[in-house]
Design an enzyme around this catalytic site. Structure first.
Site, short mmCIF file in Angstrom:
data_model
loop_
_atom_site.label_atom_id
_atom_site.label_comp_id
_atom_site.label_asym_id
_atom_site.label_seq_id
_atom_site.Cartn_x
_atom_site.Cartn_y
_atom_site.Cartn_z
CG ASP A 1 -12.73 4.09 -8.55
OD1 ASP A 1 -13.07 4.89 -7.67
OD2 ASP A 1 -11.73 3.34 -8.46
CE1 TYR B 1 -3.86 2.17 -0.01
CE2 TYR B 1 -2.66 3.40 1.65
CZ TYR B 1 -3.70 3.32 0.75
OH TYR B 1 -4.55 4.38 0.59
CG HIS C 1 -11.55 2.98 -4.91
ND1 HIS C 1 -10.64 3.15 -5.93
CD2 HIS C 1 -10.81 2.98 -3.76
CE1 HIS C 1 -9.42 3.24 -5.44
NE2 HIS C 1 -9.50 3.13 -4.13
CB SER D 1 -6.37 2.49 -3.56
OG SER D 1 -6.76 3.83 -3.45
CE1 TYR D 2 -0.04 7.76 -2.09
CE2 TYR D 2 1.43 5.87 -2.04
CZ TYR D 2 1.23 7.24 -2.05
OH TYR D 2 2.33 8.08 -2.05
#
Length: 597
Positions: free
Chosen positions: A540, A381, A572, A464-465
């Site tokens: 998203d 992450y 998302h 995501s990140y």
């Protein structure tokens, strides 16, 4: 909640202790003085995608409040504070909702991106006794002179309210206490200013203050002079200190504060519950959970009864989760009830180990033999204040890969990660996509030096990140990784929202070099030497499909062969059938990557 196509929004009634109700209908606030009374309309300027009363707009809900409510009852129920969000100047995001009809629909809502206009927020208080009396809790001039945010709202009494305001850059905060004055019908201000010299205020958005038992002050978790998050009184007096961090304030009584921290053994990935007695000189501290089922429970929190006589101990690992009700009046904290019915682990878990002052975690296959060579998957992450190496028990995709596919799954907390002090966390301030990316590559190299990792079969994945870092790592051209999977990744910080992005990167005009250098698309040519799977949902609303579309365009421009999977009308989280499908699809991709053929 949002309707299925994100076009309509509803809010369930928000009740106070006096049986009054407040609710939002079509962006306006209504109040009912009793369940059978007629609803009184408090605001009348609500307008879809323009003016929202009592509910936050998208960016506030996601990045500041983590809630779809923006109303707060006073303790006695006389006053209702509510926020007004004006999105008139905020630019819209649009995407297609395919549905099942002949023509797709279009979802449109305000979404501010870095350097563009933000929502304008105001705070009002409605008097249920004098219904014509609505007063504005005015933002302090020092903050309100420029773009700013409403961070938290906390009632003390019916005549006192505490509000935290932030400047747009988010490294300065005003803790403002307002007392209501009948004379002049205004709110009189008292203040406390906070500034971060090395980064942003708080871990994410500012922490909520906790009211003292005498209702004459507040306690709040904030950085001390050494850059560690600790408990402070609103006057600025430090309550705890050390090279460890307070996670949360759990309960405050007349002379005791209960809190969770990683103080025990100074293990960042651990959590325990403490109480500090303020009346003693010096204050005395006791750990309530450090020695309770210690082999099984090293990640703990607690939920206390009203007077703290009892608490539910929440043990989340490393063994199977355990919840026990304990008597806090007893020095032995006798167990009143527990749920120790489940036993057994799916696979051997190698818990976090210190290596070069940073932490990693590995899930090893059953029957692990260090003389053999195993494929390795880095689960990443790596966003600001993240933590992947901790003592929580997990039973998910990593356990499947280790037990069935005989893959080692590792996570590593490098620079930028949280709960180890501001020096480490703020090292990526104004430079996302640099050190946290470099550290994942370095960690993979270190893992190969352990002797049991197959250097030719190393992969990385993230969501995501984590998808952004995965893509940046693969685009670095290090030669370490054979393949990688990015789910819903950011590609360029210009495309993400203001509150999150500017907290860490400031506005583009203030940090142009790193905005340019932190893009996945600029590294497209380096993807020729790796196998890449790009995954995104078309609906998203958080990390827009635009991000994946731009990565795809850049890869095609460089004639890079890659794989992609989209999920129609999924957001998302890729929920429902898409969630099982994406993990199955990634498992097949990983099998092909690790194949010796």
């Amino acid at each position: 909640f949002w309707s299925s196509n994100n076009r309509y929004r509803y809010l369930s009634p928000y009740l106070c202790s006096s049986h009054m109700q407040a609710f939002v209908w079509e962006n306006d606030v209504y109040v009912k003085t009793s369940p059978t009374a007629k609803a009184i309309q408090v605001t009348s300027n609500g307008k879809h995608n323009n003016i929202l009363n009592g509910i936050p707009d998208w960016v506030y809900e996601e990045e500041m409040f983590s809630s779809y409510e923006a109303m707060w009852w006073s303790p006695g129920g006389r006053y209702l504070a509510y926020a007004e969000f004006n999105d008139t100047l905020v630019q819209n995001i649009e995407y297609s909702w395919y549905g099942k009809e002949q023509y797709p629909d279009t979802v449109i809502f305000p979404y501010p991106k870095p350097g563009t206009p933000n929502p304008v927020v105001k705070l009002f208080v409605y008097d249920t006794v004098n219904i014509s009396n609505i007063t504005e809790v005015v933002v302090p001039a020092s903050v309100g002179a420029g773009d700013h945010y409403l961070a938290t709202v906390t009632w003390v009494t019916d005549e006192r309210i505490a509000v935290q305001w932030q400047k747009r850059r988010q490294n300065e905060l005003r803790f403002q206490i307002y007392d209501f004055s009948i004379v002049g019908n205004t709110w009189i201000e008292n203040k406390l200013d906070m500034t971060s010299k090395t980064g942003w205020i708080g871990r994410f958005s500012p922490s909520n203050p906790t009211l003292s038992a005498d209702k004459d002050g507040f306690y709040i978790v904030m950085s001390d002079n050494n850059g560690y998050k600790h408990i402070h009184h609103v006057t600025g007096v430090t309550v705890t200190s050390g090279t460890w961090e307070v996670i949360d304030i759990l309960k405050v009584t007349s002379n005791t504060i209960y809190y969770s921290s990683n103080q025990y053994g100074h293990k960042p990935g651990g959590r325990n519950v403490y109480k500090i007695t303020l009346g003693a000189t010096p204050p005395t501290t006791q750990c309530l959970t450090c020695t309770l089922n210690e082999d099984r429970c090293q990640y703990n929190s607690a939920y206390f009864s009203h007077d703290a006589s009892f608490f539910r101990m929440d043990c989340s690992g490393p063994g199977l989760p355990l919840y026990t009700l304990r008597d806090n009046r007893d020095a032995e904290m006798q167990v009143l009830e527990d749920n120790m019915a489940l036993e057994g682990l799916l696979s051997e878990i190698h818990m976090p180990t210190m290596r070069r002052d940073l932490w990693y975690q590995m899930t090893l296959p059953p029957g692990f033999d260090k003389s053999k060579k195993y494929p390795l998957l880095i689960d990443v992450y790596a966003g600001p204040c993240s933590q992947k190496a901790d003592y929580r028990y997990r039973l998910g995709w990593a356990a499947y890969l280790a037990s069935t596919e005989k893959v080692i799954v590792a996570s590593f907390d490098g620079r930028g990660s949280g709960y180890q002090g501001d020096k480490l966390m703020h090292s990526i301030y104004r430079r996302l996509g640099t050190y946290e990316v470099e550290d994942q590559i370095t960690a993979a190299k270190e893992f190969t030096n352990m002797g049991f990792v197959d250097k030719g079969r190393i992969a990385i994945w993230g969501w995501s990140y984590g998808g952004y870092v995965t893509s940046m790592v693969l685009g670095a051209g290090s030669g370490v990784f054979k393949c990688g999977m990015a789910v819903a990744p950011v590609s360029k910080w210009d495309y993400y929202d203001t509150i999150y992005t500017e907290r860490y990167m400031n506005q583009p005009s203030e940090n142009l070099e790193f905005y340019k250098n932190s893009t996945v698309t600029a590294r497209a040519k380096n993807f020729k030497s790796v196998q890449y799977l790009l995954v995104h949902g078309t609906a998203d609303d958080n990390v827009h499909f635009q991000q994946a579309a731009q990565i795809s365009a850049a890869l095609v421009e460089e004639q890079v062969d890659f794989e992609a999977m989209w999920y129609t009308d999924k957001d998302h989280g890729l929920d429902g059938s898409a969630n099982q499908h994406v993990y199955t699809h990634m498992s097949h991709f990983l099998q092909r990557c690790f194949s010796n053929e």
